[in-house]
Design a protein around this motif. Structure first.
Motif, PDB file in Angstrom:
ATOM      1  N   THR A 210       6.040   8.241  10.869  1.00 46.51           N
ATOM      2  CA  THR A 210       4.715   8.866  10.919  1.00 46.51           C
ATOM      3  C   THR A 210       4.038   8.856   9.550  1.00 46.51           C
ATOM      4  N   GLN A 211       4.786   8.565   8.494  1.00 44.36           N
ATOM      5  CA  GLN A 211       4.224   8.552   7.145  1.00 44.36           C
ATOM      6  C   GLN A 211       3.780   7.166   6.694  1.00 44.36           C
TER       7      GLN A 211
ATOM      8  N   ASN B 205       4.633   1.315   1.566  1.00 43.09           N
ATOM      9  CA  ASN B 205       5.097   1.132   2.942  1.00 43.09           C
ATOM     10  C   ASN B 205       6.424   0.374   2.992  1.00 43.09           C
TER      11      ASN B 205
ATOM     12  N   GLN C  24       0.837  -1.203   0.000  1.00 38.41           N
ATOM     13  CA  GLN C  24       0.000   0.000   0.000  1.00 38.41           C
ATOM     14  C   GLN C  24       0.872   1.253   0.000  1.00 38.41           C
ATOM     15  N   LYS C  25       0.313   2.327  -0.534  1.00 45.22           N
ATOM     16  CA  LYS C  25       1.008   3.617  -0.527  1.00 45.22           C
ATOM     17  C   LYS C  25       1.142   4.116   0.906  1.00 45.22           C
ATOM     18  N   SER C  26       2.240   4.765   1.166  1.00 42.40           N
ATOM     19  CA  SER C  26       2.445   5.420   2.461  1.00 42.40           C
ATOM     20  C   SER C  26       1.696   6.752   2.445  1.00 42.40           C
ATOM     21  N   ASN C  27       1.703   7.430   3.568  1.00 42.60           N
ATOM     22  CA  ASN C  27       1.023   8.724   3.683  1.00 42.60           C
ATOM     23  C   ASN C  27       2.005   9.863   3.424  1.00 42.60           C
ATOM     24  N   GLY C  28       1.779  10.607   2.361  1.00 44.12           N
ATOM     25  CA  GLY C  28       2.594  11.786   2.106  1.00 44.12           C
ATOM     26  C   GLY C  28       3.885  11.538   1.351  1.00 44.12           C
ATOM     27  N   THR C  29       4.104  10.322   0.858  1.00 43.94           N
ATOM     28  CA  THR C  29       5.267  10.052   0.006  1.00 43.94           C
ATOM     29  C   THR C  29       4.783   9.288  -1.223  1.00 43.94           C
TER      30      THR C  29
ATOM     31  N   SER D 149       1.469   4.006   6.360  1.00 40.66           N
ATOM     32  CA  SER D 149       0.030   3.787   6.480  1.00 40.66           C
ATOM     33  C   SER D 149      -0.259   2.460   7.181  1.00 40.66           C
TER      34      SER D 149
END
Length: 182
Positions: free
Chosen positions: A167-168, A42, A33-38, A170
């Motif tokens: 923190t980024q 993951n 899955q995509k990370s948050n903000g990058t 998901s």
């Protein structure tokens, strides 16, 4: 080991426990899955977090060498690196994507463990005067690079970088019982 070095080593070991907890808990689908903000997944971001500690190992001899140069040369070196931020960002992004296929979920924990052991051994032998050596840094390369960094700052950088990127993710955070076990 000097008492001032203990927080750095404690940060290393906490990061290793946290990484291993994420790797043990995450499913293959969650890692993809995509990370948050990058733009990384993951798994790619987890490798990038490990890579931060690998970068520390490369930066240590650079600080030792550059800090011995005349001050104008040190500043010119940092300015040259800042000027190369665009190509650095491309290599940083694609390098982490590619390397995460080698240092994937099955290998990155061992890589971080090995890297942290090497950093800890080296840190234990540093003198206070060596840890105080400093040089200008390319502040456009990383938000944790300060205009002037000591060798002690460089040792601590890996954990600052790791904690920021954590923190980024998901992924669900590892639970505290996993992190507190030896």
């Amino acid at each position: 080991m000097e008492p001032s070095q203990e927080p750095t080593v404690t940060g290393y070991h906490h990061a290793l426990k946290e990484l291993n907890a994420w790797l043990a808990k995450a499913t293959t689908d969650e890692l993809k899955q995509k990370s948050n903000g990058t733009r990384w997944t993951n798994e790619e971001l987890l490798f990038h977090m490990v890579f931060g500690y690998m970068v520390v190992r490369a930066l240590l001899p650079m600080v030792r060498g550059i800090s011995r140069l005349p001050r104008p040369w040190q500043k010119a070196f940092a300015a040259g690196l800042n000027a190369a931020t665009g190509p650095f960002d491309v290599v940083n992004y694609w390098g982490s994507r590619a390397a995460s296929t080698v240092y994937n979920r099955h290998r990155m924990g061992r890589k971080l463990d090995k890297t942290i052991k090497a950093l800890t051994r080296r840190l234990e032998h540093e003198t206070p005067s060596a840890l105080a050596r400093s040089m200008p840094f390319p502040t456009r390369w990383d938000p944790f690079f300060k205009p002037e960094m000591t060798l002690a700052d460089v040792y601590a950088y890996g954990t600052d970088h790791f904690n920021f990127h954590a923190t980024q993710l998901s992924l669900r955070p590892p639970d505290s019982t996993t992190l507190s076990s030896p």
